[in-house]
Design an enzyme around this catalytic site. Sequence first.
Site, PDB file in Angstrom:
ATOM      1  N   CYS A  32       0.840  -1.197   0.000  1.00  0.00           N
ATOM      2  CA  CYS A  32       0.000   0.000   0.000  1.00  0.00           C
ATOM      3  C   CYS A  32       0.878   1.251   0.000  1.00  0.00           C
ATOM      4  O   CYS A  32       0.711   2.138  -0.844  1.00  0.00           O
ATOM      5  CB  CYS A  32      -0.938  -0.012   1.193  1.00  0.00           C
ATOM      6  SG  CYS A  32      -2.094   1.366   1.208  1.00  0.00           S
ATOM      7  N   TYR A  67       1.979  12.311  -1.773  1.00  0.00           N
ATOM      8  CA  TYR A  67       2.474  10.978  -2.104  1.00  0.00           C
ATOM      9  C   TYR A  67       3.654  10.984  -3.072  1.00  0.00           C
ATOM     10  O   TYR A  67       4.397   9.998  -3.137  1.00  0.00           O
ATOM     11  CB  TYR A  67       1.343  10.097  -2.630  1.00  0.00           C
ATOM     12  CG  TYR A  67       0.340   9.778  -1.557  1.00  0.00           C
ATOM     13  CD1 TYR A  67       0.680   8.986  -0.467  1.00  0.00           C
ATOM     14  CD2 TYR A  67      -0.951  10.298  -1.601  1.00  0.00           C
ATOM     15  CE1 TYR A  67      -0.229   8.712   0.540  1.00  0.00           C
ATOM     16  CE2 TYR A  67      -1.871  10.016  -0.610  1.00  0.00           C
ATOM     17  CZ  TYR A  67      -1.503   9.227   0.466  1.00  0.00           C
ATOM     18  OH  TYR A  67      -2.404   8.956   1.454  1.00  0.00           O
ATOM     19  N   GLU A 110      -3.917  -4.683  -4.193  1.00  0.00           N
ATOM     20  CA  GLU A 110      -3.684  -3.267  -4.486  1.00  0.00           C
ATOM     21  C   GLU A 110      -4.015  -2.984  -5.954  1.00  0.00           C
ATOM     22  O   GLU A 110      -4.661  -1.986  -6.273  1.00  0.00           O
ATOM     23  CB  GLU A 110      -2.226  -2.898  -4.171  1.00  0.00           C
ATOM     24  CG  GLU A 110      -1.898  -1.439  -4.315  1.00  0.00           C
ATOM     25  CD  GLU A 110      -2.460  -0.558  -3.225  1.00  0.00           C
ATOM     26  OE1 GLU A 110      -2.758   0.621  -3.530  1.00  0.00           O
ATOM     27  OE2 GLU A 110      -2.603  -1.012  -2.076  1.00  0.00           O
TER      28      GLU A 110
END
Length: 130
Positions: A32, A67, A110
């Site tokens: 993740c 991110y 994912e």
Amino acid sequence: KPMPNTLLYTSYMTRIVSTRPIEEGLAVLLPCFWVYMHVGKCMLALREQLGDSVERPPEFDAWIDMYGGEEFEREVKDYIAIVDDAAAKGGDEETLKKMKEHFIMSCKLEHMFWDQAQNLMSWPDFSESK
């Protein structure tokens, strides 16, 4: 309510983290973080390439900044080091095998998580009104 693959993925991670040894729990969570970092970096590069030629909501830029940023990359690299350390210290052959299995399953889940959004997956409708 969560989409089908989101429920599947989070349920799997929750089960492993809450019922298995810590080494396995660390391994199941790693994809993740790692994938979000990768996607963030790809989107950051794309944003730089496109510049202002594309309009984006400010929330998108905030997501990309978080991110795709150096701070998140450091945190991911730190987490990878924690997983590697756990594998080295508590890693008998069976534990390492299970860590690998959980890591690979989380990679698959994912992928399914992102794929469901791209394909607009939804729950079947079993309501009586049909």
